[in-house]
Scaffold this motif. Sequence first.
Motif, PDB file in Angstrom:
ATOM      1  N   ALA A  41       3.934  45.025  19.044  1.00  0.00           N
ATOM      2  CA  ALA A  41       5.340  45.441  18.900  1.00  0.00           C
ATOM      3  C   ALA A  41       6.247  44.250  18.608  1.00  0.00           C
ATOM      4  CB  ALA A  41       5.816  46.168  20.155  1.00  0.00           C
ATOM      5  N   ASP A  45       8.651  43.920  15.442  1.00  0.00           N
ATOM      6  CA  ASP A  45      10.077  43.602  15.585  1.00  0.00           C
ATOM      7  C   ASP A  45      10.451  42.373  14.755  1.00  0.00           C
ATOM      8  OD1 ASP A  45      10.509  45.731  17.264  1.00  0.00           O
ATOM      9  OD2 ASP A  45      10.481  44.529  19.102  1.00  0.00           O
ATOM     10  N   MET A  50       8.037  49.174  11.148  1.00  0.00           N
ATOM     11  CA  MET A  50       7.554  50.156  12.116  1.00  0.00           C
ATOM     12  C   MET A  50       6.032  50.134  12.159  1.00  0.00           C
ATOM     13  SD  MET A  50      10.223  53.254  11.179  1.00  0.00           S
ATOM     14  CE  MET A  50       9.083  54.484  11.661  1.00  0.00           C
ATOM     15  N   ALA A  53       1.807  54.171  14.204  1.00  0.00           N
ATOM     16  CA  ALA A  53       1.956  55.330  15.094  1.00  0.00           C
ATOM     17  C   ALA A  53       3.357  55.936  15.026  1.00  0.00           C
ATOM     18  CB  ALA A  53       1.637  54.933  16.533  1.00  0.00           C
ATOM     19  N   GLU A  54       4.303  55.198  14.466  1.00  0.00           N
ATOM     20  CA  GLU A  54       5.685  55.678  14.371  1.00  0.00           C
ATOM     21  C   GLU A  54       5.965  56.407  13.060  1.00  0.00           C
ATOM     22  OE1 GLU A  54       8.390  52.535  16.502  1.00  0.00           O
ATOM     23  OE2 GLU A  54       6.849  51.496  15.318  1.00  0.00           O
ATOM     24  N   ILE A  55       5.005  56.415  12.158  1.00  0.00           N
ATOM     25  CA  ILE A  55       5.149  57.069  10.859  1.00  0.00           C
ATOM     26  C   ILE A  55       4.096  58.188  10.813  1.00  0.00           C
ATOM     27  CG2 ILE A  55       5.039  56.748   8.358  1.00  0.00           C
ATOM     28  CD1 ILE A  55       5.603  53.701   8.997  1.00  0.00           C
ATOM     29  N   ARG A  59       0.141  57.652  11.146  1.00  0.00           N
ATOM     30  CA  ARG A  59      -0.442  57.982  12.447  1.00  0.00           C
ATOM     31  C   ARG A  59      -1.655  58.897  12.259  1.00  0.00           C
ATOM     32  NH1 ARG A  59       0.787  58.601  17.899  1.00  0.00           N
ATOM     33  NH2 ARG A  59       0.067  60.537  18.802  1.00  0.00           N
ATOM     34  N   PRO A  84       2.124  56.149  20.809  1.00  0.00           N
ATOM     35  CA  PRO A  84       1.868  54.808  21.315  1.00  0.00           C
ATOM     36  C   PRO A  84       2.183  54.701  22.808  1.00  0.00           C
ATOM     37  CG  PRO A  84       3.903  54.821  20.041  1.00  0.00           C
ATOM     38  CD  PRO A  84       3.300  56.200  19.932  1.00  0.00           C
TER      39      PRO A  84
END
Length: 122
Positions: A41, A45, A50, A53-55, A59, A84
Amino acid sequence: MNHVDFYFDFVSPYPWLASHQLGELRECAAAKFCFVPVLFAALLDHYSTMGPAEIPAKRRYTFHDTQRWAIHLGLEFKGPPAHPFNPLKPLRVTSAVDNDDFRELLAVRLLDAAWSEGKDIT
């Protein structure tokens, strides 16, 4: 003997898959692996991006790809109960181990617990 840093984060299934393929590399390349915990992460950042798992599409692909590789390697894939998840505590515990061999054993055991046994390692 060749020294290879193996960077990993428990939140990703790919270090789990890779950890089960290191035996052959150890033998043919005479390699010694040093497991190095990293916070994925923080990298995301830093680069203002991203994680897969955030898309939703990424994912789905990641989980299908992981399942295919697990079958190919003869591993059981269950995946953690939530994803996540926050891997900070297991990363801290792993980084506190000074002995490379013990750190690897702990990391692989935690990776197996999350990705093969479907346990919550947080």
